[in-house]
Scaffold this active site. Structure first.
Site, PDB file in Angstrom:
ATOM      1  N   SER A  57       0.812  -1.215   0.000  1.00  0.00           N
ATOM      2  CA  SER A  57       0.000   0.000   0.000  1.00  0.00           C
ATOM      3  C   SER A  57       0.846   1.266   0.000  1.00  0.00           C
ATOM      4  CB  SER A  57      -0.921   0.014   1.221  1.00  0.00           C
ATOM      5  OG  SER A  57      -0.156   0.042   2.414  1.00  0.00           O
ATOM      6  N   GLY A 100      -5.064   0.065   5.659  1.00  0.00           N
ATOM      7  CA  GLY A 100      -5.644  -0.300   6.955  1.00  0.00           C
ATOM      8  C   GLY A 100      -7.048   0.209   7.216  1.00  0.00           C
ATOM      9  N   CYS A 150       2.219  -6.889   1.932  1.00  0.00           N
ATOM     10  CA  CYS A 150       1.302  -6.098   2.754  1.00  0.00           C
ATOM     11  C   CYS A 150       0.386  -7.067   3.484  1.00  0.00           C
ATOM     12  CB  CYS A 150       0.488  -5.168   1.853  1.00  0.00           C
ATOM     13  SG  CYS A 150      -0.833  -4.267   2.678  1.00  0.00           S
ATOM     14  N   THR A 197      -2.383  -6.442   5.180  1.00  0.00           N
ATOM     15  CA  THR A 197      -3.799  -6.172   4.940  1.00  0.00           C
ATOM     16  C   THR A 197      -4.231  -6.738   3.597  1.00  0.00           C
ATOM     17  OG1 THR A 197      -3.607  -4.145   6.259  1.00  0.00           O
ATOM     18  CG2 THR A 197      -5.561  -4.366   4.877  1.00  0.00           C
ATOM     19  N   CYS A 204       2.614  -6.013  10.127  1.00  0.00           N
ATOM     20  CA  CYS A 204       2.456  -4.987   9.089  1.00  0.00           C
ATOM     21  C   CYS A 204       3.859  -4.685   8.601  1.00  0.00           C
ATOM     22  CB  CYS A 204       1.797  -3.729   9.652  1.00  0.00           C
ATOM     23  SG  CYS A 204       1.757  -2.335   8.492  1.00  0.00           S
ATOM     24  N   THR A 205       4.051  -4.644   7.289  1.00  0.00           N
ATOM     25  CA  THR A 205       5.413  -4.478   6.779  1.00  0.00           C
ATOM     26  C   THR A 205       5.977  -3.083   7.032  1.00  0.00           C
ATOM     27  OG1 THR A 205       4.469  -4.113   4.565  1.00  0.00           O
ATOM     28  CG2 THR A 205       5.316  -6.316   5.067  1.00  0.00           C
ATOM     29  N   HIS A 206       5.148  -2.149   7.484  1.00  0.00           N
ATOM     30  CA  HIS A 206       5.670  -0.850   7.929  1.00  0.00           C
ATOM     31  C   HIS A 206       6.372  -0.963   9.288  1.00  0.00           C
ATOM     32  CE1 HIS A 206       2.794   0.634   4.937  1.00  0.00           C
ATOM     33  NE2 HIS A 206       3.295   1.838   5.054  1.00  0.00           N
TER      34      HIS A 206
END
Length: 271
Positions: free
Chosen positions: A13, A45, A75, A77, A185-187
């Site tokens: 995203s 999200g 991602c 999500t 979450c890949t963040h």
């Protein structure tokens, strides 16, 4: 069968999936990659599952149409929203970020208490809870941390404000005594120092990025489509559906020399 010289397609995203791209570059330095950050529609999200599915499949269609040999949904999500659809839709292997992280967490935990943090959409989808269901003697505590992505997308990964936010989000996990925490979450690997500080050194953090890169290596090896070492030097193409300059400014912080530029892209299926 795909050519070993074809690129690996990766999408997210926004910039979070670059943690996966970075891990793939480190573990598979010979591979060409094409990365799409859907900054024009993300973060995912807060969106509904049908909205996420539509955006994700539009990008998947575009990448597969361009001849990638594997598709990485970088991602959580999007993995929760469209993995089954993507695997039915495409004739290339589709790698997601949830199951690799779950396997590592189960192998890592000592007391069976595992925490998962992710976006609201990921947590409410129960994708992680369902993936852990087959693991015996585990107790899962899942917590949504929706504002983490906003901070990462703005390049804010330290400071009093985000620390206070982390302390509030992570308190239920501390109460439940988890010894392993999945960054769902890949963040979130970009906040791993902060998260480790709050959780303490006795809690092991599991990054879906590292585990997903290992899964890509396994899949390409099994299908005999690893790019040969004597092929021309790898090329890495980074694209954004939103402002490419804003994407590049953030991406350069953790890709460094691997990032040579960002191109604008608008997959045909997007509105």
């Amino acid at each position: 069968m795909s050519s070993p010289l074809a690129p690996v397609g990766i999408f997210d995203s926004g910039v979070g999936g670059l943690t996966v791209a970075r891990a793939i570059i480190d573990q598979l330095p010979d591979e060409d990659i094409v990365y799409v950050g859907d900054t024009g529609n993300g973060p995912y999200g807060p969106l509904t599952i049908p909205e996420v599915r539509a955006h994700a499949l539009a990008i998947g269609d575009d990448l597969v149409g361009r001849g990638v040999k594997a598709l990485v949904i970088a991602c959580n999500t999007a993995s929760a929203a469209c993995l089954r659809d993507a695997r039915e839709r495409y004739d290339v292997p589709v790698v997601e970020v949830i199951l690799p992280a779950v396997r590592r967490a189960v192998a890592t935990t000592r007391n069976g208490r595992i925490g998962v943090i992710g976006t609201r959409a990921t947590i409410t989808s129960h994708a992680y809870q369902d993936a852990f269901a087959a693991a015996r003697d585990t107790e899962i505590t899942a917590v949504a941390c929706p504002r983490f992505v906003d901070f990462v997308e703005r390049g804010v990964t330290s400071g009093r404000q985000v620390l206070g936010l982390a302390e509030g989000y992570l308190e239920p996990l501390q109460r439940s005594g988890v010894d392993t925490l999945v960054l769902g979450c890949t963040h979130y690997p970009l906040l791993s120092g902060l998260i480790q500080l709050v959780m303490g050194d006795n809690v092991t953090l599991v990054s879906s990025a590292e585990e997903t890169a290992k899964e890509v290596l396994r899949v390409l090896t099994e299908r005999d489509i690893l790019r040969p070492h004597d092929a021309p030097p790898a090329t890495r193409l980074f694209e954004a559906t939103g402002d490419p300059e804003a994407f590049m400014a953030l991406a350069a912080r953790f890709l460094g020399p691997a990032l040579t530029g960002v191109q604008p892209v608008r997959p045909s299926g997007m509105h």
